[in-house]
Design an enzyme around this catalytic site. Structure first.
Site, PDB file in Angstrom:
ATOM      1  N   THR A  40       0.884  -1.306   0.024  1.00 36.40           N
ATOM      2  CA  THR A  40      -0.094   0.197   0.041  1.00 36.40           C
ATOM      3  C   THR A  40       1.013   1.340  -0.072  1.00 36.40           C
ATOM      4  O   THR A  40       0.569   2.037  -0.641  1.00 36.40           O
ATOM      5  CB  THR A  40      -0.832  -0.075   1.190  1.00 36.40           C
ATOM      6  OG1 THR A  40      -1.639  -1.111   1.261  1.00 36.40           O
ATOM      7  CG2 THR A  40      -1.868   1.260   1.343  1.00 36.40           C
ATOM      8  N   HIS A  43       1.997   1.931  -3.446  1.00 33.24           N
ATOM      9  CA  HIS A  43       1.035   2.501  -4.243  1.00 33.24           C
ATOM     10  C   HIS A  43       1.154   4.136  -4.056  1.00 33.24           C
ATOM     11  O   HIS A  43       0.859   4.837  -4.822  1.00 33.24           O
ATOM     12  CB  HIS A  43      -0.230   1.997  -3.835  1.00 33.24           C
ATOM     13  CG  HIS A  43      -0.655   0.710  -4.559  1.00 33.24           C
ATOM     14  ND1 HIS A  43      -0.700   0.352  -5.908  1.00 33.24           N
ATOM     15  CD2 HIS A  43      -0.676  -0.619  -4.012  1.00 33.24           C
ATOM     16  CE1 HIS A  43      -0.760  -0.847  -6.256  1.00 33.24           C
ATOM     17  NE2 HIS A  43      -0.594  -1.548  -4.868  1.00 33.24           N
TER      18      HIS A  43
HETATM   19 ZN    ZN Z   1       0.204  -3.195   5.249  1.00 35.78          ZN
END
Ligand code: ZN
Length: 341
Positions: A40, A43
């Site tokens: 994440t 990203h």
């Molecule tokens: Zn995580």
């Protein structure tokens, strides 16, 4: 305090000075010691379409952490200053039916630290006391910093009974590898893990007692024959987000098999639903951790011999975060841990 901020609407993160967060009556202040870099976070670093529509510019990022409580809000009575802890990074609401009936992980109002709210890539983190998970002696800060992704792995792996079952995991990233270790720990018979990245498969074989299969070079059917999986796999865990991997998994399942999906496919993808119907498969989507059931289960398993530390391949002081993100973005790393002390 030093913290890693999404300071500009472009690729990258920036180490900045910010004031130490103020805590409310139900919060604690945590001095962060170690943090894990998540996909994440990559990203968010890359500033892809998802990050642009989700993450506010100026946000302190990061959500995988371990540290020590250094201050308590006025109404916090069940925690102590000096207590080592990790914590659930999903901040839940109290309005939804799911929340009010104790299914906290299904609350649609959930907000994530380091995604929607100030995060853990910082010397200090404000967290609701409700979200704090104290760490027992046997779990050090490094493992404490990756309990969030281990929790994803545990939540996925424990979605279905694994005792004596044959398991297929597609995707040998850190969560797939940890899910393999969990599956073996709880008594799965064969655990096969597939990927197309040889480094990740090698890491999987080092960390967990699993059968790595490079589906770019090896025929999964042949491996199944060697393991005498006559009908196929009983349980599947999709960890890659690759539509081709899901397709191969559906093909390799037994009649009545069960699949837990944690990987996020890119947008809308083609799925052969008729095969899923005719095979009478059950498919479950998995998001986050069960709050707090997953935390109890994973801490108990770690205290009872579950070994996942090998999934950490890189360690850097926080000041070298750029090296940490480079390792993550190379696709060759396991977990990368930053040290904030
Ligand atoms: Zn995580």
């Amino acid at each position: 305090m030093r913290c890693l901020v999404k300071a500009k609407a472009e690729e990258g993160l920036w180490l900045e000075e910010r004031p130490v967060p103020q805590i409310g009556p139900d919060d604690v202040l945590i001095k962060v010691r170690k943090t894990g870099i998540c996909g994440t976070d990559v990203h968010i670093w890359n500033w892809d379409a998802w990050a642009q529509k989700t993450v506010p510019v100026g946000l302190v990022t990061g959500h995988e952490f371990a540290g020590e409580i250094v201050a308590l809000g006025r109404d916090v009575t069940d925690l102590k200053v000096g207590q080592r802890c990790s914590g659930e990074g999903h901040l839940i609401g109290t309005h939804s039916r799911q929340s009010r009936s104790g299914r906290f992980h299904l609350d649609p109002e959930t907000r994530g630290i380091g995604v929607n709210e100030p995060g853990a890539f910082a010397e200090f983190l404000r967290l609701p006391a409700f979200n704090v998970v104290p760490l027992p002696e046997g779990i050090d800060d490094e493992v404490g910093a990756i309990l969030d992704p281990l929790g994803n792995a545990v939540h996925t792996a424990l979605s279905f009974d694994l005792v004596g079952e044959d398991v297929l995991i597609t995707g040998a990233g850190p969560i797939g590898i940890m899910a393999g270790a969990v599956a073996r720990h709880v008594g799965a018979r064969h655990v096969v893990i597939t990927d197309v990245n040889p480094d990740r498969l090698a890491l999987a074989a080092r960390v967990a007692d699993v059968v790595p299969v490079n589906v770019a070079r090896e025929d999964l059917r042949e491996v199944m024959g060697r393991l005498r999986l006559v009908q196929g796999f009983d349980v599947g865990m999709e960890m890659s987000g690759s539509p081709a991997a899901l397709d191969q998994m559906v093909e390799a399942m037994v009649m009545g098999g069960r699949i837990a999906m944690l990987g996020i496919p890119p947008g809308r993808t083609a799925v052969d639903w008729s095969r899923i119907v005719f095979k009478a498969l059950t498919i479950k989507g998995v998001y986050g951790r069960e709050i707090f059931e997953t935390w109890y289960k994973m801490i108990a398993m770690l205290e009872n011999g579950l070994e996942i530390r090998g999934v950490i391949t890189h360690r850097f002081p926080a000041a070298r975060f750029e090296d940490g993100f480079a390792a993550m973005r190379s696709g060759l790393s396991g977990k990368v841990v930053l040290d904030w002390t």
